[in-house]
Write an enzyme that holds these catalytic residues in place. Structure first.
Site, PDB file in Angstrom:
ATOM      1  N   HIS A  16      30.451  39.131  37.240  1.00 32.60           N
ATOM      2  CA  HIS A  16      31.402  38.828  36.159  1.00 32.60           C
ATOM      3  C   HIS A  16      30.649  38.545  34.858  1.00 32.60           C
ATOM      4  O   HIS A  16      31.025  39.019  33.789  1.00 32.60           O
ATOM      5  CB  HIS A  16      32.221  37.564  36.484  1.00 32.60           C
ATOM      6  N   LYS A  40      48.215  33.099  45.406  1.00 37.87           N
ATOM      7  CA  LYS A  40      46.844  33.352  45.844  1.00 37.87           C
ATOM      8  C   LYS A  40      46.157  32.028  46.163  1.00 37.87           C
ATOM      9  O   LYS A  40      46.110  31.149  45.311  1.00 37.87           O
ATOM     10  CB  LYS A  40      46.079  34.067  44.713  1.00 37.87           C
ATOM     11  N   ARG A  89      33.509  48.277  40.373  1.00 37.74           N
ATOM     12  CA  ARG A  89      32.365  48.332  41.291  1.00 37.74           C
ATOM     13  C   ARG A  89      32.440  49.639  42.075  1.00 37.74           C
ATOM     14  O   ARG A  89      32.298  50.702  41.517  1.00 37.74           O
ATOM     15  CB  ARG A  89      32.381  47.117  42.226  1.00 37.74           C
ATOM     16  N   SER A 127      33.358  37.601  44.591  1.00 39.71           N
ATOM     17  CA  SER A 127      33.572  36.163  44.801  1.00 39.71           C
ATOM     18  C   SER A 127      33.790  35.877  46.289  1.00 39.71           C
ATOM     19  O   SER A 127      33.334  34.856  46.799  1.00 39.71           O
ATOM     20  CB  SER A 127      34.780  35.685  44.005  1.00 39.71           C
TER      21      SER A 127
HETATM   22  P1  ADP Z   1      41.022  39.685  40.406  1.00 37.21           P
HETATM   23  O1  ADP Z   1      41.723  38.797  41.374  1.00 37.21           O
HETATM   24  O2  ADP Z   1      41.746  39.834  39.099  1.00 37.21           O
HETATM   25  O3  ADP Z   1      40.525  41.002  40.946  1.00 37.21           O
HETATM   26  P2  ADP Z   1      38.226  38.864  40.287  1.00 37.21           P
HETATM   27  O4  ADP Z   1      37.708  37.556  39.789  1.00 37.21           O
HETATM   28  O5  ADP Z   1      37.935  39.215  41.696  1.00 37.21           O
HETATM   29  O6  ADP Z   1      39.756  38.803  39.955  1.00 37.21           O
HETATM   30  O7  ADP Z   1      37.681  40.035  39.357  1.00 37.21           O
HETATM   31  C1  ADP Z   1      37.974  40.112  38.002  1.00 37.21           C
HETATM   32  C2  ADP Z   1      37.447  41.422  37.449  1.00 37.21           C
HETATM   33  O8  ADP Z   1      36.019  41.450  37.544  1.00 37.21           O
HETATM   34  C3  ADP Z   1      37.923  42.670  38.185  1.00 37.21           C
HETATM   35  O9  ADP Z   1      38.107  43.699  37.238  1.00 37.21           O
HETATM   36  C4  ADP Z   1      36.777  42.998  39.108  1.00 37.21           C
HETATM   37  O10 ADP Z   1      36.737  44.369  39.418  1.00 37.21           O
HETATM   38  C5  ADP Z   1      35.596  42.602  38.229  1.00 37.21           C
HETATM   39  N1  ADP Z   1      34.411  42.288  39.027  1.00 37.21           N
HETATM   40  C6  ADP Z   1      34.312  41.438  40.062  1.00 37.21           C
HETATM   41  N2  ADP Z   1      33.056  41.419  40.576  1.00 37.21           N
HETATM   42  C7  ADP Z   1      32.332  42.305  39.823  1.00 37.21           C
HETATM   43  C8  ADP Z   1      30.980  42.774  39.873  1.00 37.21           C
HETATM   44  N3  ADP Z   1      30.127  42.350  40.801  1.00 37.21           N
HETATM   45  N4  ADP Z   1      30.603  43.712  38.954  1.00 37.21           N
HETATM   46  C9  ADP Z   1      31.508  44.158  38.050  1.00 37.21           C
HETATM   47  N5  ADP Z   1      32.792  43.776  37.963  1.00 37.21           N
HETATM   48  C10 ADP Z   1      33.209  42.865  38.839  1.00 37.21           C
END
Ligand code: ADP
Length: 159
Positions: A16, A40, A89, A127
């Site tokens: 992130h 969630k 990803r 995460s």
């Molecule tokens: P959500 O529940 O909205 O998917 P996340 O916190 O899991 O929330 O992810 C938020 C955004 O960050 C999403 O667009 C996800 O694809 C991106 N993201 C999560 N992990 C990574 C990573 N390792 N590299 C790039 N983008 C990421």
């Protein structure tokens, strides 16, 4: 131009943070917003997720952290953001992100979703993986900032 980066951030990872840093180099201002979603189950509360993010992005001057409830498009309008940022990803992200971006475009034609490709070292970082590793007491050094690792360790501490 203002960009909104919405997500769960439960908790923020280096994946992130990399997206935030790159977005902050492209846009005048980046608002990273913790989505409050009562359906969630999250490990960290909204306030905790905001705090962990704040500490992670302190070095980026044009980045703000906030939280919101409801539709990202509505919140983007409120923030005067013209762009939604999402990270991509593996191919598995693509389908869900494409459908979400299409729905958001339908809801607000003025708003565009901009995807930033993950840095290759974070391509398999999520995460949920981080939480699983923390639960098993594995090392998180290459995955999250030290204060996030500490928060995870405390959350899973026995006794
Ligand atoms: P959500 O529940 O909205 O998917 P996340 O916190 O899991 O929330 O992810 C938020 C955004 O960050 C999403 O667009 C996800 O694809 C991106 N993201 C999560 N992990 C990574 C990573 N390792 N590299 C790039 N983008 C990421």
């Amino acid at each position: 131009m203002i960009a909104l980066y919405p997500g769960s951030f439960d908790p923020v990872t280096l994946g992130h943070k990399d997206i935030i840093q790159r977005a902050s180099n492209i846009f005048d201002k980046v608002i990273v917003a913790v989505a409050v979603n009562y359906k969630k189950q999250t490990l960290f509360t909204n306030e905790e997720r905001v705090k962990l993010l704040q500490e992670s992005v302190r070095e980026f001057k044009n980045v703000e952290i906030s939280q919101f409830e409801g539709l990202s498009v509505e919140y983007a309008r409120k923030c005067k953001a013209r762009v939604l940022i999402r990270g991509l990803r593996a191919i598995s992200d693509f389908e869900a992100e494409l459908s979400m971006a299409s729905i958001n475009k339908e809801l607000d034609n003025e708003l565009d979703t901009v995807f930033l490709m993950t840095a290759k070292q974070y391509a398999f970082l999520s995460s949920s993986a981080v939480k699983e590793i923390a639960r098993m007491e594995g090392s998180l050094d290459s995955m999250v900032d030290p204060h996030v690792a500490k928060a995870l360790k405390e959350r899973f501490a026995k006794g």
